[in-house]
Design an enzyme around this catalytic site. Structure first.
Site, PDB file in Angstrom:
ATOM      1  N   TYR A 119     -33.492  31.250   9.122  1.00 25.62           N
ATOM      2  CA  TYR A 119     -32.235  31.478  10.440  1.00 25.62           C
ATOM      3  C   TYR A 119     -32.413  32.985  11.312  1.00 25.62           C
ATOM      4  O   TYR A 119     -32.050  32.001  12.230  1.00 25.62           O
ATOM      5  CB  TYR A 119     -31.295  32.134   9.073  1.00 25.62           C
ATOM      6  CG  TYR A 119     -29.887  31.870   9.865  1.00 25.62           C
ATOM      7  CD1 TYR A 119     -29.317  30.813   9.789  1.00 25.62           C
ATOM      8  CD2 TYR A 119     -29.296  33.288   9.641  1.00 25.62           C
ATOM      9  CE1 TYR A 119     -27.624  30.834  10.068  1.00 25.62           C
ATOM     10  CE2 TYR A 119     -28.009  33.983  10.158  1.00 25.62           C
ATOM     11  CZ  TYR A 119     -27.818  32.550  10.831  1.00 25.62           C
ATOM     12  OH  TYR A 119     -26.393  32.798  10.842  1.00 25.62           O
ATOM     13  N   LYS A 134     -32.384  31.860  15.361  1.00 29.14           N
ATOM     14  CA  LYS A 134     -31.279  32.970  16.376  1.00 29.14           C
ATOM     15  C   LYS A 134     -32.169  33.591  16.537  1.00 29.14           C
ATOM     16  O   LYS A 134     -31.320  33.170  17.893  1.00 29.14           O
ATOM     17  CB  LYS A 134     -30.558  33.657  15.142  1.00 29.14           C
ATOM     18  CG  LYS A 134     -29.519  33.218  13.861  1.00 29.14           C
ATOM     19  CD  LYS A 134     -28.195  31.782  15.359  1.00 29.14           C
ATOM     20  CE  LYS A 134     -27.157  31.272  14.117  1.00 29.14           C
ATOM     21  NZ  LYS A 134     -26.800  31.045  14.434  1.00 29.14           N
TER      22      LYS A 134
HETATM   23  P1  NDP Z   1     -19.386  27.752   8.374  1.00 36.12           P
HETATM   24  O1  NDP Z   1     -20.478  27.658   7.639  1.00 36.12           O
HETATM   25  O2  NDP Z   1     -18.337  28.471   8.072  1.00 36.12           O
HETATM   26  O3  NDP Z   1     -18.945  26.349   9.015  1.00 36.12           O
HETATM   27  C1  NDP Z   1     -19.857  25.667   9.861  1.00 36.12           C
HETATM   28  C2  NDP Z   1     -19.723  25.055  10.382  1.00 36.12           C
HETATM   29  O4  NDP Z   1     -20.451  23.772  11.683  1.00 36.12           O
HETATM   30  C3  NDP Z   1     -19.055  23.570  10.227  1.00 36.12           C
HETATM   31  O5  NDP Z   1     -18.001  22.997  11.077  1.00 36.12           O
HETATM   32  C4  NDP Z   1     -20.106  22.271  10.182  1.00 36.12           C
HETATM   33  O6  NDP Z   1     -18.993  21.016   9.502  1.00 36.12           O
HETATM   34  C5  NDP Z   1     -20.447  22.513  10.984  1.00 36.12           C
HETATM   35  N1  NDP Z   1     -21.802  22.183  10.854  1.00 36.12           N
HETATM   36  C6  NDP Z   1     -22.810  22.474  10.179  1.00 36.12           C
HETATM   37  N2  NDP Z   1     -24.243  21.857  10.897  1.00 36.12           N
HETATM   38  C7  NDP Z   1     -23.692  20.302  11.599  1.00 36.12           C
HETATM   39  C8  NDP Z   1     -24.669  20.161  12.112  1.00 36.12           C
HETATM   40  N3  NDP Z   1     -25.965  19.562  11.667  1.00 36.12           N
HETATM   41  N4  NDP Z   1     -24.039  18.494  12.940  1.00 36.12           N
HETATM   42  C9  NDP Z   1     -22.402  19.381  13.264  1.00 36.12           C
HETATM   43  N5  NDP Z   1     -21.948  20.707  12.846  1.00 36.12           N
HETATM   44  C10 NDP Z   1     -22.366  20.932  12.104  1.00 36.12           C
HETATM   45  O7  NDP Z   1     -19.659  28.987   9.760  1.00 36.12           O
HETATM   46  P2  NDP Z   1     -19.498  29.726  10.775  1.00 36.12           P
HETATM   47  O8  NDP Z   1     -18.276  29.732  11.139  1.00 36.12           O
HETATM   48  O9  NDP Z   1     -19.989  31.315   9.530  1.00 36.12           O
HETATM   49  O10 NDP Z   1     -20.438  30.104  11.776  1.00 36.12           O
HETATM   50  C11 NDP Z   1     -20.770  30.133  12.688  1.00 36.12           C
HETATM   51  C12 NDP Z   1     -21.846  30.215  13.775  1.00 36.12           C
HETATM   52  O11 NDP Z   1     -22.017  31.294  13.596  1.00 36.12           O
HETATM   53  C13 NDP Z   1     -22.682  29.094  13.170  1.00 36.12           C
HETATM   54  O12 NDP Z   1     -24.223  29.532  13.788  1.00 36.12           O
HETATM   55  C14 NDP Z   1     -23.534  30.700  11.982  1.00 36.12           C
HETATM   56  O13 NDP Z   1     -25.167  30.906  12.167  1.00 36.12           O
HETATM   57  C15 NDP Z   1     -23.329  31.803  13.305  1.00 36.12           C
HETATM   58  N6  NDP Z   1     -23.246  32.958  13.226  1.00 36.12           N
HETATM   59  C16 NDP Z   1     -22.320  33.306  11.393  1.00 36.12           C
HETATM   60  C17 NDP Z   1     -21.969  34.682  11.196  1.00 36.12           C
HETATM   61  C18 NDP Z   1     -21.130  34.759   9.810  1.00 36.12           C
HETATM   62  O14 NDP Z   1     -21.724  36.009   9.036  1.00 36.12           O
HETATM   63  N7  NDP Z   1     -20.215  33.765   9.097  1.00 36.12           N
HETATM   64  C19 NDP Z   1     -23.163  35.659  11.256  1.00 36.12           C
HETATM   65  C20 NDP Z   1     -23.527  35.821  12.682  1.00 36.12           C
HETATM   66  C21 NDP Z   1     -24.001  33.829  12.881  1.00 36.12           C
HETATM   67  P3  NDP Z   1     -18.233  20.959   8.198  1.00 36.12           P
HETATM   68  O15 NDP Z   1     -17.270  21.448   8.634  1.00 36.12           O
HETATM   69  O16 NDP Z   1     -17.968  18.896   8.779  1.00 36.12           O
HETATM   70  O17 NDP Z   1     -19.298  20.899   7.275  1.00 36.12           O
END
Ligand code: NDP
Length: 243
Positions: free
Chosen positions: A153, A157
């Protein structure tokens, strides 16, 4: 004509908050998601209620080139332009490196980094033609500082940060900015797996003494995606409560 924004992974969490943010500004909001239809429909409803000019939900895999091509084609056929792209879709497959499978390494890199590359590549052409564009990549503080158990991961990033800076240099003269937002600990499904004890432990290490909300990240993204942020490019903005 209304501006158009694509938010990958816009069905839940941070992506949903970003989608709603664009909706409040009257954009056509396009969200992609992997499979959670119910969440995508809920986000669509929230966007419509928040003032989006129009909303499209698209089920597809950002790591799949054909799927990304179809998504961008759908957007161009419908709206004729794409003004903002937020590469937000992301997954984790955590584990210590000695026990991490190559598949878990590859799948995280594919979704988080290859997906952002494919989508950026595809919007570049229309954005160059328009002589306008905003790309925001959702990185993470672990891409800057590293984190035990997240070799895959954090590599994805960190890769996003390098890619952000490189594409920013390629596109700056075309009025297209490319920036990254690096969130710390944000309360979403991704972090809901932590136990209360783990959360308390984490909160105590955050100078702001709390986890962030998806809207905290969305505000930073919307700032960078704004027309007025035209002289900010190739930057990484940490949204981490001072972590
Ligand atoms: P969530 O797990 O809540 O949501 C992930 C989202 O990505 C969902 O909409 C999911 O779709 C979609 N997704 C996953 N895989 C795919 C794919 N292969 N193609 C298209 N869509 C995909 O994640 P967060 O909201 O927590 O995170 C959002 C971003 O922020 C990510 O990049 C994460 O790495 C980053 N981030 C998050 C942090 C945190 O603390 N939460 C901290 C730092 C960065 P579906 O709903 O259909 O599964």
């Amino acid at each position: 004509m209304a501006r158009t924004a694509i938010v990958t992974g816009g069905s839940r969490g941070i992506g949903r908050a970003i989608a709603v943010g664009f909706a409040k500004k009257g954009y056509n909001v396009v969200i992609s998601y992997a499979g959670n239809e119910q969440a995508a429909t809920e986000t669509e409803k929230l966007c419509r209620e928040s003032g989006a000019t129009d909303v499209v939900t698209y089920k597809g895999d950002v790591s799949d080139e054909n799927s990304c091509e179809e998504l961008v084609k759908t957007v161009m056929d419908k709206y004729g332009q794409v003004d903002a792209l937020v590469n937000n879709a992301g997954i984790t497959r955590d584990g210590l490196v000695a026990r991490m499978s190559a598949d878990d390494f590859d799948s995280v890199i594919s979704t988080n980094l290859r997906g952002a590359f494919l989508m950026s590549k595809l919007v570049t052409k229309p954005m160059m033609k328009q002589r306008y564009g905003r790309i925001v990549n959702i990185s993470s503080v672990v891409g800057v500082h590293g984190n035990a158990g997240q070799a895959n991961y954090s590599a994805s990033k960190a890769g996003l940060i390098g890619m952000t800076k490189s594409i920013a240099k390629e596109l700056a003269s075309r009025n297209i900015t490319v920036n990254a937002v690096a969130p710390g600990m944000i309360a979403t499904d991704m972090t809901a797996v932590l136990t209360d004890a783990q959360k308390e432990n984490i909160n105590s290490s955050i100078p702001a003494k709390r986890m962030g909300e998806p809207e905290d990240v969305a505000n930073a993204v919307l700032f960078l995606a704004d027309e007025k942020s035209s002289y900010i490019t190739g930057q990484v903005l940490e949204v981490s409560g001072g972590l």
